[in-house]
Design an enzyme around this catalytic site. Structure first.
Site, PDB file in Angstrom:
ATOM      1  N   GLU A  84      -3.924  -5.572  14.726  1.00 50.64           N
ATOM      2  CA  GLU A  84      -4.723  -5.110  13.587  1.00 50.64           C
ATOM      3  C   GLU A  84      -4.037  -5.423  12.256  1.00 50.64           C
ATOM      4  O   GLU A  84      -2.827  -5.593  12.218  1.00 50.64           O
ATOM      5  CB  GLU A  84      -4.872  -3.592  13.740  1.00 50.64           C
ATOM      6  CG  GLU A  84      -5.820  -2.937  12.798  1.00 50.64           C
ATOM      7  CD  GLU A  84      -5.343  -1.542  12.444  1.00 50.64           C
ATOM      8  OE1 GLU A  84      -5.289  -1.235  11.243  1.00 50.64           O
ATOM      9  OE2 GLU A  84      -5.011  -0.773  13.361  1.00 50.64           O
ATOM     10  N   LYS A  89      -9.673  -3.073   2.534  1.00 54.12           N
ATOM     11  CA  LYS A  89      -9.736  -2.449   3.863  1.00 54.12           C
ATOM     12  C   LYS A  89     -11.160  -2.661   4.378  1.00 54.12           C
ATOM     13  O   LYS A  89     -12.117  -2.232   3.746  1.00 54.12           O
ATOM     14  CB  LYS A  89      -9.422  -0.960   3.737  1.00 54.12           C
ATOM     15  CG  LYS A  89      -9.587  -0.175   5.030  1.00 54.12           C
ATOM     16  CD  LYS A  89      -9.353   1.323   4.785  1.00 54.12           C
ATOM     17  CE  LYS A  89      -9.854   2.147   5.968  1.00 54.12           C
ATOM     18  NZ  LYS A  89      -9.875   3.583   5.675  1.00 54.12           N
ATOM     19  N   VAL A 144      -9.422  -0.693  13.013  1.00 53.80           N
ATOM     20  CA  VAL A 144      -9.594  -0.745  14.469  1.00 53.80           C
ATOM     21  C   VAL A 144     -11.006  -1.224  14.801  1.00 53.80           C
ATOM     22  O   VAL A 144     -11.202  -2.094  15.650  1.00 53.80           O
ATOM     23  CB  VAL A 144      -9.315   0.641  15.103  1.00 53.80           C
ATOM     24  CG1 VAL A 144      -9.761   0.682  16.562  1.00 53.80           C
ATOM     25  CG2 VAL A 144      -7.833   0.980  14.981  1.00 53.80           C
ATOM     26  N   ASP A 148     -16.948  13.351   7.850  1.00 51.33           N
ATOM     27  CA  ASP A 148     -16.289  12.047   7.806  1.00 51.33           C
ATOM     28  C   ASP A 148     -15.868  11.666   9.225  1.00 51.33           C
ATOM     29  O   ASP A 148     -14.965  12.281   9.801  1.00 51.33           O
ATOM     30  CB  ASP A 148     -15.072  12.124   6.869  1.00 51.33           C
ATOM     31  CG  ASP A 148     -14.387  10.781   6.711  1.00 51.33           C
ATOM     32  OD1 ASP A 148     -14.703   9.829   7.451  1.00 51.33           O
ATOM     33  OD2 ASP A 148     -13.523  10.682   5.828  1.00 51.33           O
ATOM     34  N   SER A 198     -14.803   8.308  11.508  1.00 52.28           N
ATOM     35  CA  SER A 198     -14.433   6.889  11.429  1.00 52.28           C
ATOM     36  C   SER A 198     -15.375   6.009  12.247  1.00 52.28           C
ATOM     37  O   SER A 198     -15.779   6.365  13.361  1.00 52.28           O
ATOM     38  CB  SER A 198     -13.009   6.704  11.943  1.00 52.28           C
ATOM     39  OG  SER A 198     -12.703   5.328  11.998  1.00 52.28           O
ATOM     40  N   ALA A 199     -15.679   4.842  11.706  1.00 54.42           N
ATOM     41  CA  ALA A 199     -16.478   3.843  12.435  1.00 54.42           C
ATOM     42  C   ALA A 199     -15.746   3.358  13.683  1.00 54.42           C
ATOM     43  O   ALA A 199     -16.361   2.761  14.568  1.00 54.42           O
ATOM     44  CB  ALA A 199     -16.800   2.664  11.514  1.00 54.42           C
ATOM     45  N   ASP A 200     -14.439   3.619  13.768  1.00 50.50           N
ATOM     46  CA  ASP A 200     -13.678   3.232  14.961  1.00 50.50           C
ATOM     47  C   ASP A 200     -14.316   3.822  16.224  1.00 50.50           C
ATOM     48  O   ASP A 200     -14.325   3.186  17.285  1.00 50.50           O
ATOM     49  CB  ASP A 200     -12.228   3.743  14.888  1.00 50.50           C
ATOM     50  CG  ASP A 200     -11.417   3.064  13.800  1.00 50.50           C
ATOM     51  OD1 ASP A 200     -11.922   2.117  13.170  1.00 50.50           O
ATOM     52  OD2 ASP A 200     -10.275   3.509  13.581  1.00 50.50           O
ATOM     53  N   LYS A 229      -3.713  10.519  14.659  1.00 49.68           N
ATOM     54  CA  LYS A 229      -2.905  11.437  13.865  1.00 49.68           C
ATOM     55  C   LYS A 229      -3.588  12.791  13.780  1.00 49.68           C
ATOM     56  O   LYS A 229      -4.815  12.878  13.739  1.00 49.68           O
ATOM     57  CB  LYS A 229      -2.725  10.890  12.454  1.00 49.68           C
ATOM     58  CG  LYS A 229      -1.711   9.785  12.378  1.00 49.68           C
ATOM     59  CD  LYS A 229      -1.119   9.699  10.972  1.00 49.68           C
ATOM     60  CE  LYS A 229      -0.032   8.651  10.949  1.00 49.68           C
ATOM     61  NZ  LYS A 229      -0.506   7.349  10.517  1.00 49.68           N
TER      62      LYS A 229
HETATM   63  N1  PSU Z   1      -4.548   5.869  11.462  1.00 45.91           N
HETATM   64  C1  PSU Z   1      -3.237   5.581  11.404  1.00 45.91           C
HETATM   65  N2  PSU Z   1      -2.846   4.400  10.830  1.00 45.91           N
HETATM   66  C2  PSU Z   1      -3.737   3.514  10.327  1.00 45.91           C
HETATM   67  C3  PSU Z   1      -5.129   3.831  10.412  1.00 45.91           C
HETATM   68  C4  PSU Z   1      -5.488   5.013  10.988  1.00 45.91           C
HETATM   69  O1  PSU Z   1      -2.421   6.362  11.854  1.00 45.91           O
HETATM   70  O2  PSU Z   1      -3.338   2.456   9.796  1.00 45.91           O
HETATM   71  C5  PSU Z   1      -6.126   2.853   9.901  1.00 45.91           C
HETATM   72  C6  PSU Z   1      -6.667   2.017  11.062  1.00 45.91           C
HETATM   73  O3  PSU Z   1      -6.927   0.700  10.606  1.00 45.91           O
HETATM   74  C7  PSU Z   1      -7.968   2.712  11.390  1.00 45.91           C
HETATM   75  C8  PSU Z   1      -8.412   3.100  10.010  1.00 45.91           C
HETATM   76  O4  PSU Z   1      -8.903   1.882  12.045  1.00 45.91           O
HETATM   77  O5  PSU Z   1      -7.242   3.531   9.352  1.00 45.91           O
HETATM   78  C9  PSU Z   1      -9.450   4.188  10.034  1.00 45.91           C
HETATM   79  O6  PSU Z   1      -9.955   4.367   8.731  1.00 45.91           O
HETATM   80  P1  PSU Z   1     -11.237   5.267   8.494  1.00 45.91           P
HETATM   81  O7  PSU Z   1     -10.807   6.658   8.878  1.00 45.91           O
HETATM   82  O8  PSU Z   1     -11.545   5.119   7.046  1.00 45.91           O
HETATM   83  O9  PSU Z   1     -12.293   4.747   9.426  1.00 45.91           O
HETATM   84 MN    MN Z   2     -14.134   7.748   7.016  1.00 50.50          MN
END
Ligand code: PSU
Ligand code: MN
Length: 311
Positions: free
Chosen positions: A29, A90, A110, A140, A142-144, A161
């Protein structure tokens, strides 16, 4: 050397060979490089992860968007650009068409790393932590998580985390049919900490066991990915009780500032980094290296299925 390689070219290159054999390939990644770690540790780590993958018999492909091209495999110059430039966005799924249309540089989360990897025929992907359902009532998510529900990739991570609502994150994954593997553990790891008190769906103690579950998933034609969670190495662990005050402070600050959408996660990550200093950085690097190794072993195990043992 890779600068003019289109998605189509790379896809052909990474596809199984005509004789049915496959090469073990591990996607890596880039949001963690551009937005997750400070310079110069980010660049060192990015290089080191590629090296670890090679040492374990697989080929690394760091995924990113370069000048609007979806790439799996970067030149050393491009890796350095991702680690140093202030103009790398990002890129989560919704950002993909924008960076492509405008020919921008983007670091993939991710979600987008999974998607680009699968477009290139790559099945295994190593990262640090996945995004998830955030704490609080902000809706909120994540799209992950949706990507894990729909895109075929094995995502090797150290859990998520505790900046997130971990029970809600696991419920979401269950709802959308994502199998969560604990690698050598029965508990979902919480990134800095090896335990969270929350159970995984299945424990695997070898790469071969993970490969067997992935193969079964494929045979059943189930959509989506497989989440393989690997606890941080013991010597780098930060106990939950030690990290929690920093997390609570960071979450409270994000709320006070009214942060939203894509800025929330990078803010929380950098605040926790600042509040816990070198210790969290050391932990982060240790688990990333470890995940690169485990992902390589899984990629090698998966390749073993279609080739006769080469001895
Ligand atoms: N959590 C971590 N380290 C990271 C990320 C998440 O401990 O670097 C990054 C990853 O790329 C993850 C993204 O896919 O943040 C998620 O962001 P968001 O919550 O905005 O979807
Ligand atoms: Mn988000």
């Amino acid at each position: 050397m890779h600068s003019n390689v289109s998605l189509k070219d790379e896809k052909v290159r990474n596809s199984p060979a005509m004789d049915g054999t496959k090469r073990p390939i591990v996607a890596l990644e880039s949001t963690v490089i551009s937005h997750g770690l400070p310079y110069p540790q980010n660049l060192e780590l990015a290089r080191e992860m590629e090296q670890i993958v090679r040492q374990h018999g697989a080929e690394p492909r760091t995924v990113a968007v370069i000048n609007g091209e979806l790439r799996a495999g970067l030149s050393p110059q491009e890796l350095e650009r991702l680690a140093t430039s202030q103009h790398v966005r990002k890129v989560s799924r919704r950002d993909l068409p924008v960076v492509v249309a405008r020919r921008l540089d983007g670091a993939t989360t991710v979600a987008t790393t999974m998607w680009i990897a699968s477009q290139h025929g790559i099945e295994v992907f190593a990262t640090g932590g996945i995004g998830g359902v955030h704490r609080g009532a902000g809706n909120d998510i994540s799209a992950d998580l949706q990507e894990l529900a729909q895109t075929p990739a094995i995502v090797v991570c150290a859990g998520a985390k505790a900046i997130l609502d971990l029970p809600a994150t696991l419920e979401y994954l269950e709802t959308f049919g994502v199998t969560v593997v604990g690698y050598g553990t029965e508990e979902f790891p919480a990134f800095y900490s090896r335990s969270s008190g929350l159970p995984v769906d299945v424990r695997c103690d070898s790469a071969g066991e993970v490969a067997a579950i992935w193969r079964a998933r494929r045979e059943l034609a189930l959509p989506g990915g497989l989440l393989v969670t690997v606890p941080i190495p013991v010597e780098a662990e930060i106990p939950a009780a030690e990290i929690e005050p920093a997390i609570e402070q960071a979450v409270a600050e994000a709320e006070t500032r009214g942060l939203r959408s894509a800025e929330v996660t990078p803010f929380l990550l950098s605040r926790i980094g600042a509040l816990t200093g070198q210790r969290s950085l050391h932990a982060n690097l240790a688990l990333l290296r470890n995940n690169a190794r485990v992902a390589s072993e899984i990629a090698v195990a998966l390749c073993g299925e279609s080739v006769t043992a080469a001895g």
